[in-house]
Design a protein around this motif. Structure first.
Motif, short mmCIF file in Angstrom:
data_model
loop_
_atom_site.label_atom_id
_atom_site.label_comp_id
_atom_site.label_asym_id
_atom_site.label_seq_id
_atom_site.Cartn_x
_atom_site.Cartn_y
_atom_site.Cartn_z
N PRO A 75 -10.48 0.50 8.52
CA PRO A 75 -11.13 -0.80 8.78
C PRO A 75 -11.77 -0.88 10.39
CG PRO A 75 -8.96 -1.25 8.67
CD PRO A 75 -9.26 0.01 8.50
N THR A 123 0.68 -1.26 0.10
CA THR A 123 0.01 -0.05 -0.04
C THR A 123 0.71 1.39 0.15
OG1 THR A 123 -0.37 -0.04 2.49
CG2 THR A 123 -1.83 -1.31 1.17
N ARG A 150 -8.63 -5.02 -14.15
CA ARG A 150 -8.29 -5.22 -13.00
C ARG A 150 -7.65 -4.21 -11.94
NH1 ARG A 150 -6.17 -10.36 -11.58
NH2 ARG A 150 -4.22 -9.35 -10.58
N GLY A 151 -7.34 -3.12 -12.71
CA GLY A 151 -7.10 -1.60 -12.17
C GLY A 151 -8.32 -1.14 -11.34
N ILE A 152 -9.45 -1.27 -12.41
CA ILE A 152 -10.72 -0.47 -11.58
C ILE A 152 -11.03 -1.48 -10.34
CG2 ILE A 152 -13.18 -0.52 -12.21
CD1 ILE A 152 -12.21 0.17 -15.21
N GLN A 153 -10.97 -2.75 -10.36
CA GLN A 153 -11.28 -3.71 -9.52
C GLN A 153 -10.61 -3.51 -8.04
OE1 GLN A 153 -11.07 -7.40 -11.75
NE2 GLN A 153 -13.34 -7.22 -12.17
N GLY A 154 -9.15 -3.31 -8.44
CA GLY A 154 -8.16 -3.09 -7.22
C GLY A 154 -8.44 -2.00 -6.80
N ARG A 155 -8.56 -0.85 -7.37
CA ARG A 155 -8.78 0.47 -6.85
C ARG A 155 -10.03 0.39 -5.96
NH1 ARG A 155 -8.01 6.21 -6.47
NH2 ARG A 155 -9.97 7.33 -6.45
N ARG A 207 -11.27 -1.49 -4.18
CA ARG A 207 -10.80 -2.43 -2.98
C ARG A 207 -10.17 -1.45 -1.88
NH1 ARG A 207 -8.01 -7.73 -2.46
NH2 ARG A 207 -9.53 -7.59 -0.73
N ILE A 208 -9.64 0.03 -2.22
CA ILE A 208 -9.17 0.83 -1.29
C ILE A 208 -10.28 1.08 -0.20
CG2 ILE A 208 -8.00 2.64 -0.79
CD1 ILE A 208 -6.63 2.66 -3.45
N PRO A 209 -10.33 0.79 1.00
CA PRO A 209 -11.33 1.48 1.70
C PRO A 209 -11.50 3.04 1.92
CG PRO A 209 -9.82 0.43 3.06
CD PRO A 209 -9.13 0.44 1.82
N ALA A 210 -12.73 3.48 1.78
CA ALA A 210 -12.83 4.75 1.73
C ALA A 210 -12.77 5.17 3.36
CB ALA A 210 -14.25 5.39 1.51
#
Lengths: 302, 302
Positions: free
Chosen positions: B287, B176, B274-279, B281-284
């Motif tokens: 956690p 990260t 995959r870039g769209i899907q990976g991005r 996953r970043i939590p707004a």
């Protein structure tokens, strides 16, 4: 310029139309999806539909691979006296327009350098191109009045017209836009390997560096595929530097001799220092080479 | 917690001290460069110099490779009852502290996940860690009170304490933070190959994606070198995906058969999706796995 038409009322086309309407230009909105044209009209971007007679300038604001066909169609229909486009690559659409038998005397390639991650007419803004470069790529065939009208278009959108050769433009955007986009996507793609507790440590830096990755995969496949050679060239240089760094890191993972470690460490530092130097080359403001002065001296009524 | 000491009054140390002072904790400021400690004191971050008796908690806020030596020195001098650090890697400093013979019962690794591109005490902000994760990495030796005091420190800085294993933390920040930093640097380094007219087309996207590259080369050489194996692992996956994409682009530069082109185009699209899907996953937000509740239940006077 009194009248214009925008073909393709997505983010870019609708933003151009909004700016033109704001400057009092009668603007027609055309889209293969009539609903999109009506949405743009509802936003105050102009009149949905085709004008009765030719307008001064038509802007073909469709994805790169559709530019030549749309140009051909609307030239045959007599939509406008002059034509430009708004695609983010310039060499391939020009070549395709030539192959399609378009009237190249009345066409000049254009690329307004503004954008957002969102797409579609609802994301449009009349100030999307304020202060931004607007590249024009006249060919040997393009007549002077077509270039002047496209310059006027850029200025009505409060952008700075900049003339470049097609290939020069495509190399420039490979370096400053296409490769950054792809790198952002590839980096964001690595996050699919992380679990939620890892991703919970993400900060603003990760948000910023993966922002570009949020763009439309279809549109960017088209852009990158249409500028494949220039993008591959820049990316190959990036890959070479990346290998040096992976090699240095793997070396640091195993080397225990101080002298060996220093060699690897120095390679890391070199890559980081080059990054600092490269970033410092991004101009805080746009370059001086614009056509604004040239246009100001041009005759009225263009 | 009534009293604390910060060893190393750079950006992170001074920001911690400012936050502690704002919560009424008597805070001492120590730096190998006394001028830096005085600057931090002038900013209202506390008292420059060593306390007469041990404070409750000392924060070793020095670059990763100096943590063990500074911890050893200040434990021997009896600076504090308990110690934590603020280095952005956790496995190597812990191992080095062990090898140096530090008292590991009274030390817990810590990593407040906030930062800026600027460094030094003048860049410090008392809200640098607000709402951010603050990772704590207790070892099997760490006594409970040390962990509790470090949790209290995080909460006084309005951060969210999160407990992780050393290696787990280091893998998470490789993904990260460390790899994104290096990718940003390598990309910015490519701009050294561009001429000014090319760079004149740069937009906000390029600014954002190269922002991390502006960080200190010395500090980042230390961070990356200290987490070399985890960073090399993530980077190797990135390099593999990069090769696929370069290959697809080079294929598109030469292939003319529609079927061949489709294969290459699909590989591009896959990388972008995959870039769209990976991005995504970043939590707004951060956690839920925090220690806030646990701390709230802890006895007073920790």
């Amino acid at each position: 310029m009194r009248s214009a038409a925008v073909v393709g009322t997505g983010l870019i086309g609708t933003s151009i139309a909004l700016a033109l309407r704001g400057r009092g230009v009668t603007t027609y909105l055309i889209d293969v999806n009539p609903e999109a044209a009506r949405t743009a009209a509802d936003l105050g971007a102009g009149i949905a539909g085709t004008p009765r007679g030719p307008v001064d300038l038509a802007v073909i604001a469709v994805p790169p691979r559709h530019v030549a066909a749309a140009l051909k169609e609307h030239q045959l229909q007599g939509l406008a006296h002059d034509f430009t486009d708004a695609a983010s690559i310039k060499e391939l659409p020009q070549r395709e327009a030539d192959q399609a038998g378009c009237d190249l005397t009345r066409f000049v390639g254009g690329h307004p350098m503004g954008g957002r991650e969102q797409s579609g007419p609802l994301a449009a803004r009349d100030d999307l191109f304020h202060g931004r470069p607007w590249v024009l790529t006249p060919s040997v065939h393009t007549r002077a009045q077509t270039v002047e009208r496209a310059q006027r278009l850029a200025e009505l959108c409060r952008a700075r017209p900049v003339v470049m050769a097609h290939a020069e433009h495509d190399r420039a955007v490979a370096l400053t836009s296409h490769v950054p986009h792809l790198v952002s996507s590839l980096l964001a793609g690595q996050l699919l390997h992380g679990d939620p507790s890892q991703l919970g440590l993400a900060g603003q830096g990760l948000q910023d560096i993966t922002r570009l990755a949020a763009g439309s995969a279809d549109l960017w496949t088209d852009i990158l595929g249409s500028n494949a050679v220039a993008v591959a060239d820049v990316l190959a240089g990036f890959a070479q530097d990346l290998h040096q760094v992976v090699d240095a890191l793997q070396g640091l993972g195993t080397a225990h001799e101080p002298e060996q470690r220093r060699v690897h460490t120095d390679r890391l530092t070199t890559a980081l220092v080059r990054g600092i130097q490269g970033r410092a080359r991004i101009p805080a403001r746009a370059p001086a080479t614009t056509l604004s002065t040239a246009y100001a001296a041009a005759p009225r009524g263009v």
